[in-house]
Structures are given as C-alpha cells and as structure tokens.
Scaffold this motif. Sequence first.
Motif, PDB file in Angstrom:
ATOM      1  N   ASN A  68       1.136  -1.103   0.346  1.00  0.00           N
ATOM      2  CA  ASN A  68       0.160   0.213  -0.193  1.00  0.00           C
ATOM      3  C   ASN A  68       1.067   0.978   0.158  1.00  0.00           C
ATOM      4  O   ASN A  68       1.500   1.254   1.316  1.00  0.00           O
ATOM      5  N   LEU A  69       1.191   1.587  -0.748  1.00  0.00           N
ATOM      6  CA  LEU A  69       1.329   2.890  -1.268  1.00  0.00           C
ATOM      7  C   LEU A  69       0.771   3.943  -0.854  1.00  0.00           C
ATOM      8  O   LEU A  69       1.721   5.546  -2.406  1.00  0.00           O
ATOM      9  N   LYS A  70      -0.022   4.945  -1.006  1.00  0.00           N
ATOM     10  CA  LYS A  70      -1.311   5.545  -1.069  1.00  0.00           C
ATOM     11  C   LYS A  70      -0.517   6.809  -0.588  1.00  0.00           C
ATOM     12  O   LYS A  70      -1.124   7.755  -0.596  1.00  0.00           O
ATOM     13  N   ASN A  71       0.313   6.799   0.955  1.00  0.00           N
ATOM     14  CA  ASN A  71       0.582   7.860   1.466  1.00  0.00           C
ATOM     15  C   ASN A  71       2.175   8.149   0.810  1.00  0.00           C
ATOM     16  O   ASN A  71       2.589   8.920   2.183  1.00  0.00           O
ATOM     17  N   PHE A  72       2.671   7.868  -0.165  1.00  0.00           N
ATOM     18  CA  PHE A  72       4.312   8.246  -0.866  1.00  0.00           C
ATOM     19  C   PHE A  72       3.999   8.494  -2.147  1.00  0.00           C
ATOM     20  O   PHE A  72       2.658   8.307  -2.901  1.00  0.00           O
ATOM     21  N   LEU A  73       4.724   9.501  -2.614  1.00  0.00           N
ATOM     22  CA  LEU A  73       4.963   9.683  -3.447  1.00  0.00           C
ATOM     23  C   LEU A  73       6.072   9.091  -4.978  1.00  0.00           C
ATOM     24  O   LEU A  73       7.198   9.090  -4.072  1.00  0.00           O
ATOM     25  N   CYS A  74       5.602   8.336  -5.455  1.00  0.00           N
ATOM     26  CA  CYS A  74       7.443   7.450  -6.082  1.00  0.00           C
ATOM     27  C   CYS A  74       7.476   8.053  -7.685  1.00  0.00           C
ATOM     28  O   CYS A  74       6.929   8.987  -8.172  1.00  0.00           O
ATOM     29  N   ILE A  75       9.290   8.595  -7.720  1.00  0.00           N
ATOM     30  CA  ILE A  75       9.295   8.830  -8.802  1.00  0.00           C
ATOM     31  C   ILE A  75      10.212   7.799  -9.210  1.00  0.00           C
ATOM     32  O   ILE A  75      11.419   6.423  -7.736  1.00  0.00           O
ATOM     33  N   LEU A  76      10.177   7.447 -10.436  1.00  0.00           N
ATOM     34  CA  LEU A  76      11.204   6.648 -11.166  1.00  0.00           C
ATOM     35  C   LEU A  76      12.378   6.657 -11.897  1.00  0.00           C
ATOM     36  O   LEU A  76      12.329   8.406 -12.634  1.00  0.00           O
ATOM     37  N   SER A  77      13.527   6.481 -11.638  1.00  0.00           N
ATOM     38  CA  SER A  77      14.802   6.733 -12.342  1.00  0.00           C
ATOM     39  C   SER A  77      15.575   5.560 -12.784  1.00  0.00           C
ATOM     40  O   SER A  77      15.555   5.310 -12.296  1.00  0.00           O
ATOM     41  N   CYS A  78      15.515   5.527 -14.195  1.00  0.00           N
ATOM     42  CA  CYS A  78      15.649   4.776 -14.651  1.00  0.00           C
ATOM     43  C   CYS A  78      17.399   4.635 -14.853  1.00  0.00           C
ATOM     44  O   CYS A  78      18.043   5.395 -15.855  1.00  0.00           O
ATOM     45  N   HIS A  79      17.744   3.628 -15.325  1.00  0.00           N
ATOM     46  CA  HIS A  79      19.171   3.026 -15.724  1.00  0.00           C
ATOM     47  C   HIS A  79      19.291   3.659 -16.414  1.00  0.00           C
ATOM     48  O   HIS A  79      18.438   3.665 -17.746  1.00  0.00           O
ATOM     49  N   PRO A  80      20.559   4.817 -16.749  1.00  0.00           N
ATOM     50  CA  PRO A  80      20.603   5.972 -18.087  1.00  0.00           C
ATOM     51  C   PRO A  80      20.571   5.083 -18.982  1.00  0.00           C
ATOM     52  O   PRO A  80      20.494   5.274 -20.087  1.00  0.00           O
ATOM     53  N   MET A  81      21.099   3.760 -19.251  1.00  0.00           N
ATOM     54  CA  MET A  81      20.816   2.770 -20.752  1.00  0.00           C
ATOM     55  C   MET A  81      19.780   2.688 -21.466  1.00  0.00           C
ATOM     56  O   MET A  81      19.519   1.790 -21.854  1.00  0.00           O
ATOM     57  N   GLU A  82      18.859   2.358 -20.193  1.00  0.00           N
ATOM     58  CA  GLU A  82      17.388   1.820 -20.312  1.00  0.00           C
ATOM     59  C   GLU A  82      16.642   2.766 -19.910  1.00  0.00           C
ATOM     60  O   GLU A  82      15.376   1.684 -19.444  1.00  0.00           O
ATOM     61  N   LYS A  83      16.993   3.851 -20.180  1.00  0.00           N
ATOM     62  CA  LYS A  83      15.252   4.667 -19.299  1.00  0.00           C
ATOM     63  C   LYS A  83      14.497   4.892 -20.350  1.00  0.00           C
ATOM     64  O   LYS A  83      12.825   4.218 -19.747  1.00  0.00           O
ATOM     65  N   GLU A  84      14.578   4.427 -21.724  1.00  0.00           N
ATOM     66  CA  GLU A  84      13.228   4.237 -22.557  1.00  0.00           C
ATOM     67  C   GLU A  84      12.749   3.259 -22.295  1.00  0.00           C
ATOM     68  O   GLU A  84      11.109   2.591 -22.187  1.00  0.00           O
ATOM     69  N   LYS A  85      13.281   1.703 -22.004  1.00  0.00           N
ATOM     70  CA  LYS A  85      13.120   0.472 -21.561  1.00  0.00           C
ATOM     71  C   LYS A  85      12.376   0.257 -20.373  1.00  0.00           C
ATOM     72  O   LYS A  85      11.341  -0.141 -20.569  1.00  0.00           O
ATOM     73  N   GLY A  86      13.086   1.285 -19.608  1.00  0.00           N
ATOM     74  CA  GLY A  86      12.403   1.559 -18.506  1.00  0.00           C
ATOM     75  C   GLY A  86      11.730   1.723 -17.864  1.00  0.00           C
ATOM     76  O   GLY A  86      10.513   1.033 -17.234  1.00  0.00           O
ATOM     77  N   LEU A  87      11.024   2.746 -18.453  1.00  0.00           N
ATOM     78  CA  LEU A  87       9.618   3.326 -18.316  1.00  0.00           C
ATOM     79  C   LEU A  87       9.136   2.695 -19.345  1.00  0.00           C
ATOM     80  O   LEU A  87       7.873   2.723 -18.498  1.00  0.00           O
ATOM     81  N   GLU A  88       8.637   1.702 -19.649  1.00  0.00           N
ATOM     82  CA  GLU A  88       7.697   1.261 -20.830  1.00  0.00           C
ATOM     83  C   GLU A  88       7.047   0.292 -20.406  1.00  0.00           C
ATOM     84  O   GLU A  88       5.906  -0.555 -19.735  1.00  0.00           O
ATOM     85  N   ILE A  89       8.807  -1.004 -19.397  1.00  0.00           N
ATOM     86  CA  ILE A  89       8.460  -1.682 -18.644  1.00  0.00           C
ATOM     87  C   ILE A  89       7.333  -1.487 -18.011  1.00  0.00           C
ATOM     88  O   ILE A  89       6.305  -1.989 -16.883  1.00  0.00           O
ATOM     89  N   PHE A  90       7.789  -0.155 -16.618  1.00  0.00           N
ATOM     90  CA  PHE A  90       7.523   0.060 -15.611  1.00  0.00           C
ATOM     91  C   PHE A  90       5.688   0.358 -16.037  1.00  0.00           C
ATOM     92  O   PHE A  90       4.365   0.312 -15.043  1.00  0.00           O
TER      93      PHE A  90
END
Length: 202
Positions: A68-90
């Motif tokens: 339960n993460l309703k009280n949190f703000l999640c920021i995603l920071s993907c590995h520089p080599m997989e920024k687009e791939k990581g975002l798509e997968i997430f």
Amino acid sequence: NKLLKKTFKQIKTFAIGSLKLTLSDFKFKKKLIKKKIFYLKGTKKKIILICTGINDYDAFFKIMNNCNLKNFLCILSCHPMEKEKGLEIFNKNFKHKFIILKDFNSRELLKISDLVVVSSSAMGHEALIAKKNVIRLFDSRCPPLFDFDDGLITISNHKLLQKMLTNIKFNKYKFKKFIKNSYYMYDNKGHIRLLKFLEKIS
C-alpha cells in the motif's frame, strides 16, 4: 582489495575505487525539484525514489505491487542505458502511480527522497553514503548479483517492506559497516589513486 588478491592469486591487483563519481556532472537543484514535485502532485507525501539497474525490474513488481503506497509519491529513475525501456516496462507492470523527472539525475533526486529503493543499482550504495534510508529488493527467483553482506538492507517479500514503510528509520549500523568496508569505492578519489599507480609503473 583482499578479496581481489585472494581470487586472482597470480595477478597483482590494486583497488582504486569508483571513477564514476569523478566523471559525473553533478549539479544539485533541490529547490527546483521540490517546486516541480509539488506542482505535479499538489500534495505533500513522503517520496520514494525507485532506482533501477539493467534489466532488474521483476523485484520491484513482485514486491512493491503488493504494498500500500497511498501515502507515498514514487519517482522512477531508470538506468541511463535503459531509460526508455525501463519506463515502458514500468508503465505496463507497476500498479502504483509514479512520476518521471527527466531534468534531474538519480543523485539529485536522492537528496530530496525519504526512501531509496533499488534492486541491483549501485545508487543503493551512494544513497547509504548520503545517509539516506535505502532498501534493496531481491527476487528470490533470480540469482543475486550482489553481496548480501555489503551493508544494504535486503528484502524479498512485500510484508516486510510494508512494515518498514510504516517506520522509515535510518540504519546507523548498516551505514557504519558499509563505510568501514567499502567507502573507498565512493569517496571520489579513485582518479587520484589511479594517477599515483600509473606514476609508480611509468
């Protein structure tokens, strides 16, 4: 260095530490980051910075999706080599809402984070050095790519993570242990040791 000498007995080894920090162009923009986060979210929540490594996504979905993460703000920071791939997968697999701040790197973002969550990313160690709360997620279905005794708190199930989220507290013991065993790797002096070594053999 002792481990290297033990492993490569017939080869002379020299531990100089990480050159990554020396080569990084780091500029801290804390006020701008906070302003941008508040504008995007419109509310003040504790911030979880998710730092991915290369192809290490399963642990985040297996463990965090059941929390339960309703009280949190999640920021995603993907590995520089997989920024687009990581975002798509997430976007396809992560069930919680998260944001991306493209103008800032992981080191800038960890400064304003309440908790840093990693799997195989070396940002876990950098967060620990910065005295940030950090947790490493481990998917037991996959072989570990790290040392369990390296100083990071490692979690493999969502119940334990949920429990820790209710009382985020910096682990001084883990910090001291890591600093004692591995701080030379991240003290930003690797290039100095390298130059001294090159001078010796020249």
